[in-house]
Each structure stands twice: as C-alpha cells, then as structure tokens.
Write an enzyme that holds these catalytic residues in place. Structure first.
Site, PDB file in Angstrom:
ATOM      1  N   ASN A 115      57.937  -0.934  70.928  1.00 54.79           N
ATOM      2  CA  ASN A 115      58.770  -2.440  70.495  1.00 54.79           C
ATOM      3  C   ASN A 115      57.745  -3.416  70.021  1.00 54.79           C
ATOM      4  OD1 ASN A 115      60.861  -0.064  70.467  1.00 54.79           O
ATOM      5  ND2 ASN A 115      61.472  -1.247  72.035  1.00 54.79           N
ATOM      6  N   HIS A 161      67.199 -32.952  30.575  1.00 53.28           N
ATOM      7  CA  HIS A 161      68.544 -31.433  29.644  1.00 53.28           C
ATOM      8  C   HIS A 161      67.973 -30.718  28.417  1.00 53.28           C
ATOM      9  CE1 HIS A 161      71.455 -34.603  31.857  1.00 53.28           C
ATOM     10  NE2 HIS A 161      70.358 -35.196  31.329  1.00 53.28           N
ATOM     11  N   SER A 282      56.901  -4.926  19.087  1.00 56.59           N
ATOM     12  CA  SER A 282      58.154  -4.112  19.676  1.00 56.59           C
ATOM     13  C   SER A 282      58.318  -2.919  18.577  1.00 56.59           C
ATOM     14  CB  SER A 282      59.427  -4.888  18.779  1.00 56.59           C
ATOM     15  OG  SER A 282      60.379  -3.818  18.182  1.00 56.59           O
ATOM     16  N   LYS A 288      57.196  -9.011  15.737  1.00 57.73           N
ATOM     17  CA  LYS A 288      57.058  -8.700  17.526  1.00 57.73           C
ATOM     18  C   LYS A 288      56.450  -8.858  18.126  1.00 57.73           C
ATOM     19  CE  LYS A 288      60.491 -10.524  18.902  1.00 57.73           C
ATOM     20  NZ  LYS A 288      61.886 -10.129  19.616  1.00 57.73           N
ATOM     21  N   GLU A 295      58.398 -12.931  31.440  1.00 61.38           N
ATOM     22  CA  GLU A 295      59.747 -12.452  30.843  1.00 61.38           C
ATOM     23  C   GLU A 295      59.999 -11.517  32.181  1.00 61.38           C
ATOM     24  OE1 GLU A 295      61.578 -11.604  27.900  1.00 61.38           O
ATOM     25  OE2 GLU A 295      59.814 -11.080  27.065  1.00 61.38           O
TER      26      GLU A 295
END
Ligand code: ARG
Length: 463
Positions: A115, A161, A282, A288, A295
């Site tokens: 422990n 925003h 891709s 792409k 990400e």
C-alpha cells in the site's frame, strides 16, 4: 501440487486456489509493469534505510541492490515474463529477486506494505512525467514566443462571436495562447509541489513497528519530506486527480488552439499554411490537405477530460484507508500522461512551422469593418457623444455594405455625408496599421507592446 494458494505471496491463510478469472480480474501487472523503474528505486531506498536501521546487514543490502539492478536490466531488455499469478509489478519484482538471491529477497518487504509501496511508486512515476511534460510545455511556449516576435506586425481580424471585431496582430493572438499555457505551467508546478512527499513508511495503513527512518527514504527518493499521516498516505489519489485536472485544462486550451488552426487553414479563412508533414490527404478527393494533427489534439481532449471524471468518481465514496479500488487509478493516469506528452509534442513541433499565407489575414481584417470602433473613438475625441458616434459609424458601415467599400477605402467626402466633424486626419485611425498601433498599453495589440510582451514572456520561461 495442492489446491492451496502456494504460488502467491499471501497464500498462508488460504485453503483453495484463486479462481483463474479472479486472478486475471484482480491483477494489475498488465498495466502497472511500466512502474518497474520507480518500484526498484523505491525498494533500493527502503533497503538502504533498513540497513541503517540494523534490519538488513551490509551483505544483505548489497545482494538486494545487485539483484534489483539486474532485474531492472532484464526489464529494460524485455527479458521478464510478467506473471498474472504474481498479480502486480511489486510482487513480480519481489518474487524474481527471491529467485535470484534466495531468502534475503524475502527480507526486503520488512516494515513495508504494497500500500505504501504503490503510493510511492505512482508519485515517483508521475513526478518524472511532470518533469518531462514541463520541458515540452516550455518548448511549445518558446516556439509561440518566437512566432509572436516574427509576426508582431502582421495584421489579422480579431473576432468576437466569430464575427470580425477589431484588427489585432497575429503576434498578439499567439501570445494569448502563450498566456493560457503559462497558467497551465504554473498549475503543473503547483501539482508537483503538493505531491512531492514520501508516503513510504506508512506501511499498510498505520505505520510500522520497525525503527524506520522516513526522513532518510524521503530524501533518498528526492521527496521534500515524509507525508504526515499514514492513513492518508496510502489512500488518497488526489495528486493524480490534480494532475488530471491540469491536463484537462491544458488539453482544453490546446483544443481551442487546434480549432483555430483548423479554421485558419481552410480555404474560407485562408490565413495560414501548415506544412505538409503535419497534414494528410484524402483517399478520394485529390485536392484535400487535411489538418489531422490539430484535429486529433482536439479529439483527444475528450479522453483526458473523461479520465478526470473517472478518477474523481473512483475516489468519491472510498472509506479510509487503502481499498483495491485504487488500483483503477493507473490506466486513466497513464493514458492521460501519454496523451498530454503526444499532444504537446505535436504542438511544439507544429507551431514553429506555421506560416501566414500571403495577405489573406490582412485582406480579411479589411473586409469586416474592423476599424468601426476606431472611427467612433475618433468622433468622441472630437467632442461627439459616444452614442451619437455609434449611430454615425453605423450609418457609415451600412453605406460601406451597399457600396462594397471598407471604411478606410471611402473618400473624405463619402465619410462627411455622415458627420461634418470628420476631417483628413481620420485616415490615421481608419487604417488597420493605425488601429493596432493606437492600442499601445500593457496587454494591448500594438506591435510595440507585442514585442515587449514577448520579451517578458521569454524571460519568464527561462526561469
Ligand atoms: N496493485 C495494487 C494497486 O495498484 C497494489 C497495492 C495492493 N495492496 C493490497 N492490499 N492489495 O493498488
């Protein structure tokens, strides 16, 4: 072989062998084997202390040290078959030691319990992880500060925003990221300071009857001091929770940075370029180039925040002192450490490679009437009440929308349609350069301030 549990270290009072499923279910060796270095370091410190206390003689100490160092080498070379029957890293190492050096190996566990042993091991392991993470975090900050210096004058739209608000400099934006990381760094250091106390000597829960020297083991292991209370020492995992809280906040920050990188690399923003080595293509769309690295950092934030919840819930209803529940601390903690290290490495490598793309940022700052506040402030300085100034600028913007012109692209005549107070000097404030240069105070976006802030940040991370 009898049914008795002879292969285990605690078989004495048992009359039947452990169910094989239970053996696997209760074992932790599958994941705690990565503690082997720290377990061995803890054992060597414990053995040295037992020798000073007269519990182990010099030959015994030397046999234990040699045996443990051999086991360390075996583990490094992958020459250990970790055994489920031996449950965890502590008992695997102890059994191997006894195989190597005989009965002396069995004396090592005097005055100690698994422990306090495991509580020590995780702290030692986490402390090394914290030190490695601190270095990587500083490397990332250093890259940000360098980029901020390079781009101290580069103008981009600042957003609220996600709508164009006022122009800022790219350097200023990168230093905002650095501020987040600076607080993360100081949270990490706080966590290190609080956890760096030695639980060794707490034994199972109440301490031990041997004449142990806890100050000695604490100092041999680089702890600031021994913990105060044996019950608390073996039971709480708040230090792991605190580390995971640090990690969750850090990843939340990196996730926000990732989100911005992802937006900025898109054709719609067209602000920055990430080198090919941080992107993938891709398999179907030849055009792409995907920002996979940011990400994934954004995505991995989820698991780290999840681990924080796991650890909190793991701890919440546990009575004192040690409970087997605590064995569940390791997988979330280890995964958090690994994830933080990978994400920091990804960012520290990637940030110095960010390049701004032509005048994409500059043009975007021009498009959203980002100097509207500057025009209002200009009118106020000329004696117009702020609310009236707001109205005048609103009309100018409406005209700009109709005519497809930014405020800085209008002629003086056009601007004077809305207020005859406006004179030629208005163009000093309507340009993007004039707008950012005017915010010239500590924490402002003026290039001069960005350079000064970068210098201060550089000093801080050198400490
Ligand atoms: N493997 C255990 C853990 O990770 C070590 C401590 C076991 N102690 C015990 N009393 N069963 O927590």
């Amino acid at each position: 072989m009898s049914d008795k549990n002879e292969s285990t270290m605690w078989g004495g009072r048992f009359t039947e062998a452990t169910d094989t499923f239970v053996e696997r279910f209760t074992a932790s060796i599958q994941f705690d084997q990565r503690l082997f270095h720290h377990d061995i370091n803890g054992s060597i410190a414990h053995a040295k202390m037992l020798n000073k206390a007269g519990v182990l003689n010099d030959e015994e100490l030397s046999a234990i040290e040699t045996g443990l160092e051999e086991i360390r080498q075996d583990a490094i070379n992958g020459n250990i078959e970790w055994s489920i029957q031996l449950e965890d890293v502590h008992m695997n190492i102890e059994a191997r030691l006894t195989d190597k050096i005989g009965i002396t190996g069995k004396k090592l566990h005097t005055g100690r319990s698994r422990n306090d042993q495991v509580a020590t091991d995780i702290r030692l392991y986490l402390r090394d992880a914290i030190d490695a993470i601190a270095i990587e975090l500083r490397r990332l900050q250093s890259g940000l500060i360098t980029q901020a210096e390079i781009y101290a004058d580069a103008i981009m739209p600042g957003f609220t925003h996600l709508q164009t608000a006022q122009p800022v400099t790219f350097g200023h934006h990168l230093l905002a990221w650095n501020e987040m990381l600076e607080r993360d760094y100081s949270r990490l250091m706080d966590c290190r300071k609080r956890m760096n106390q030695s639980p060794l000597g707490a034994a199972a829960l109440a301490g031990t009857t041997y004449p142990i020297d806890r100050e000695l083991t604490a100092s041999l292991l680089g702890f600031d001091k021994p913990t105060e209370n044996s019950l608390d020492s073996v039971s709480d995992r708040d230090f792991a929770i605190e580390f995971n809280a640090f990690a969750s906040i850090l990843l939340m920050h990196l996730s926000r940075c990732s989100e911005e990188l992802i937006l900025w690399t898109s054709a719609q923003f067209n602000f920055i370029d990430l080198p090919d080595r941080f992107c993938t293509g891709s398999s179907i769309m030849p055009q792409k180039k995907n920002p996979d690295v940011p990400e994934l950092v954004r995505g991995k934030t989820g698991r780290v925040i999840g681990h924080l919840t796991s650890l909190l819930v793991l701890m919440k209803g546990q009575p004192l002192a040690y409970n087997k529940d605590n064995q569940e601390d390791k997988e979330p903690l280890f995964d958090t450490i690994d994830t933080v290290q990978d994400c920091l490495k990804a960012f520290a490598d990637m940030v110095p490679a960010i390049q701004i793309k032509g005048d994409g940022m500059y043009e975007a700052a021009k498009r959203g009437f980002s100097t509207a506040t500057d025009l209002a402030d200009y009118l106020v300085r000329k004696g117009v009440a702020f609310r009236d100034a707001h109205e005048i600028v609103g009309q100018s913007v409406a005209y700009g929308i109709d005519s497809g012109k930014d405020l800085s692209e209008m002629t003086l005549k056009e601007l004077q349609q809305f207020s005859d107070i406006i004179t030629d000097d208005v163009f000093d404030v309507l340009t993007l350069e004039g707008s950012v240069a005017a915010r010239n105070h500590i924490g402002g976006t003026a290039p001069q301030q960005v350079r000064a802030a970068a210098a201060r940040a550089r000093q801080l991370i050198a400490k």
